[in-house]
Structures are given as structure tokens and as C-alpha cells.
Design a protein around this motif. Structure first.
Motif, PDB file in Angstrom:
ATOM      1  N   TYR A  16       0.845  -1.198   0.000  1.00 17.17           N
ATOM      2  CA  TYR A  16       0.000   0.000   0.000  1.00 17.17           C
ATOM      3  C   TYR A  16       0.878   1.245   0.000  1.00 17.17           C
ATOM      4  O   TYR A  16       0.644   2.183  -0.768  1.00 17.17           O
ATOM      5  CB  TYR A  16      -0.931   0.000   1.227  1.00 17.17           C
ATOM      6  CG  TYR A  16      -1.733   1.268   1.361  1.00 17.17           C
ATOM      7  CD1 TYR A  16      -2.995   1.383   0.781  1.00 17.17           C
ATOM      8  CD2 TYR A  16      -1.231   2.375   2.047  1.00 17.17           C
ATOM      9  CE1 TYR A  16      -3.722   2.561   0.877  1.00 17.17           C
ATOM     10  CE2 TYR A  16      -1.955   3.549   2.155  1.00 17.17           C
ATOM     11  CZ  TYR A  16      -3.199   3.643   1.570  1.00 17.17           C
ATOM     12  OH  TYR A  16      -3.908   4.813   1.659  1.00 17.17           O
ATOM     13  N   ASN A  17       1.883   1.274   0.870  1.00 22.60           N
ATOM     14  CA  ASN A  17       2.754   2.446   0.961  1.00 22.60           C
ATOM     15  C   ASN A  17       3.503   2.695  -0.343  1.00 22.60           C
ATOM     16  O   ASN A  17       3.772   3.843  -0.693  1.00 22.60           O
ATOM     17  CB  ASN A  17       3.727   2.308   2.124  1.00 22.60           C
ATOM     18  CG  ASN A  17       3.040   2.464   3.459  1.00 22.60           C
ATOM     19  OD1 ASN A  17       1.931   2.993   3.561  1.00 22.60           O
ATOM     20  ND2 ASN A  17       3.678   1.979   4.514  1.00 22.60           N
ATOM     21  N   ILE A  18       3.822   1.639  -1.077  1.00 25.78           N
ATOM     22  CA  ILE A  18       4.513   1.786  -2.353  1.00 25.78           C
ATOM     23  C   ILE A  18       3.568   2.248  -3.458  1.00 25.78           C
ATOM     24  O   ILE A  18       3.866   3.189  -4.186  1.00 25.78           O
ATOM     25  CB  ILE A  18       5.193   0.459  -2.757  1.00 25.78           C
ATOM     26  CG1 ILE A  18       6.339   0.142  -1.793  1.00 25.78           C
ATOM     27  CG2 ILE A  18       5.683   0.504  -4.206  1.00 25.78           C
ATOM     28  CD1 ILE A  18       6.900  -1.261  -1.938  1.00 25.78           C
ATOM     29  N   TYR A  19       2.433   1.583  -3.600  1.00 24.89           N
ATOM     30  CA  TYR A  19       1.568   1.797  -4.758  1.00 24.89           C
ATOM     31  C   TYR A  19       0.380   2.727  -4.521  1.00 24.89           C
ATOM     32  O   TYR A  19      -0.092   3.359  -5.455  1.00 24.89           O
ATOM     33  CB  TYR A  19       1.039   0.453  -5.280  1.00 24.89           C
ATOM     34  CG  TYR A  19       2.126  -0.426  -5.827  1.00 24.89           C
ATOM     35  CD1 TYR A  19       2.674  -0.185  -7.081  1.00 24.89           C
ATOM     36  CD2 TYR A  19       2.624  -1.491  -5.086  1.00 24.89           C
ATOM     37  CE1 TYR A  19       3.683  -0.985  -7.583  1.00 24.89           C
ATOM     38  CE2 TYR A  19       3.635  -2.296  -5.581  1.00 24.89           C
ATOM     39  CZ  TYR A  19       4.167  -2.035  -6.830  1.00 24.89           C
ATOM     40  OH  TYR A  19       5.167  -2.826  -7.323  1.00 24.89           O
ATOM     41  N   CYS A  20      -0.124   2.798  -3.311  1.00 22.38           N
ATOM     42  CA  CYS A  20      -1.398   3.485  -3.067  1.00 22.38           C
ATOM     43  C   CYS A  20      -1.253   4.823  -2.352  1.00 22.38           C
ATOM     44  O   CYS A  20      -2.041   5.737  -2.586  1.00 22.38           O
ATOM     45  CB  CYS A  20      -2.326   2.594  -2.248  1.00 22.38           C
ATOM     46  SG  CYS A  20      -2.477   0.898  -2.860  1.00 22.38           S
ATOM     47  N   SER A  21      -0.276   4.915  -1.470  1.00 23.97           N
ATOM     48  CA  SER A  21      -0.170   6.108  -0.619  1.00 23.97           C
ATOM     49  C   SER A  21       0.109   7.383  -1.397  1.00 23.97           C
ATOM     50  O   SER A  21      -0.249   8.466  -0.941  1.00 23.97           O
ATOM     51  CB  SER A  21       0.895   5.914   0.460  1.00 23.97           C
ATOM     52  OG  SER A  21       2.182   5.854  -0.124  1.00 23.97           O
ATOM     53  N   VAL A  22       0.716   7.276  -2.563  1.00 22.30           N
ATOM     54  CA  VAL A  22       1.013   8.473  -3.343  1.00 22.30           C
ATOM     55  C   VAL A  22      -0.273   9.249  -3.664  1.00 22.30           C
ATOM     56  O   VAL A  22      -0.261  10.481  -3.710  1.00 22.30           O
ATOM     57  CB  VAL A  22       1.824   8.135  -4.616  1.00 22.30           C
ATOM     58  CG1 VAL A  22       0.994   7.351  -5.605  1.00 22.30           C
ATOM     59  CG2 VAL A  22       2.404   9.384  -5.236  1.00 22.30           C
ATOM     60  N   CYS A  23      -1.371   8.561  -3.810  1.00 23.61           N
ATOM     61  CA  CYS A  23      -2.665   9.222  -4.034  1.00 23.61           C
ATOM     62  C   CYS A  23      -3.527   9.236  -2.777  1.00 23.61           C
ATOM     63  O   CYS A  23      -4.094  10.263  -2.411  1.00 23.61           O
ATOM     64  CB  CYS A  23      -3.437   8.529  -5.157  1.00 23.61           C
ATOM     65  SG  CYS A  23      -2.718   8.769  -6.791  1.00 23.61           S
ATOM     66  N   HIS A  24      -3.664   8.092  -2.128  1.00 24.15           N
ATOM     67  CA  HIS A  24      -4.590   7.952  -1.005  1.00 24.15           C
ATOM     68  C   HIS A  24      -3.998   8.378   0.338  1.00 24.15           C
ATOM     69  O   HIS A  24      -4.730   8.477   1.322  1.00 24.15           O
ATOM     70  CB  HIS A  24      -5.101   6.507  -0.916  1.00 24.15           C
ATOM     71  CG  HIS A  24      -5.931   6.122  -2.095  1.00 24.15           C
ATOM     72  ND1 HIS A  24      -7.248   6.487  -2.243  1.00 24.15           N
ATOM     73  CD2 HIS A  24      -5.618   5.414  -3.208  1.00 24.15           C
ATOM     74  CE1 HIS A  24      -7.713   6.017  -3.380  1.00 24.15           C
ATOM     75  NE2 HIS A  24      -6.739   5.369  -3.992  1.00 24.15           N
TER      76      HIS A  24
END
Length: 100
Positions: A16-24
Motif C-alpha cells: 500500500y505504501n509503495i503503490y497506493c499512498s502516493v494518491c490515497h
């Protein structure tokens, strides 16, 4: 059958921190770096949104896999096991805000 344990959820957090956190965002509020850019026309959905309250795990898996609205699908970047791990972590994030 997938064993959802602490190790699996931590793997989901890492992905999540790699792929999702940049937006979410790291807390799932939809305020990641992309959302803070004035050029981005549509704010990412907060993981804590009431509109997601009744969604099943399969819904989240499908969104991660295929994308929705402006969010791209991640089927080529994130393997199936890791997508399920992200779903488990999303559940943990949502539970962290629920009142007893």
C-alpha cells in the motif's frame, strides 16, 4: 486459502505504501502527494469514506486490479497475493477509525 495474519497485513501495508499512498495518503484519507498537486483535477477517495462502508473485499480487489475513474489498474505491477494483502491492510485501516 490465504492466512490473514500479522505478517500478511504488514505485507499489505508495505505494498500500500509503495503503490497506493502516493494518491490515497499513508493514513488512507485521500491526501497523498498527487492529491496535493493543484494540477490534479479529481481527489482520490478516502479509504474511510462512508461510500465504501458496505463494500466487500472483492470490490477492493477489483478496483486495485482494474482501476476505477482516474485510478489505473495495478494488475501488471502488483501480483494477486499482494493485492489481497493490500485489501487486508485496507480493512485494518478502516477498522482503526471505527468506534466500538
Amino acid at each position: 486459502v490465504i492466512l490473514v495474519d500479522d505478517i500478511f497485513i504488514r505485507r499489505g501495508e508495505e505494498r500500500y505504501n509503495i503503490y497506493c499512498s502516493v494518491c490515497h495518503g499513508y493514513t488512507g484519507d485521500g491526501n497523498g502527494l498527487v492529491a496535493q498537486n493543484d494540477e490534479y483535477p479529481l481527489l482520490p477517495t478516502s479509504i474511510h469514506s462512508e461510500t465504501l462502508k458496505d463494500k466487500e473485499d472483492g470490490y477492493f480487489f477489483d478496483v486495485i486490479t482494474n482501476g476505477v475513474r482516474n485510478m489505473p489498474g495495478y494488475s501488471h505491477q502488483v501480483n494477486i497475493q499482494d493485492r489481497w494483502a493490500i485489501v487486508a491492510y485496507l480493512r485494518a485501516l478502516r477498522l482503526s477509525r471505527e468506534e466500538n
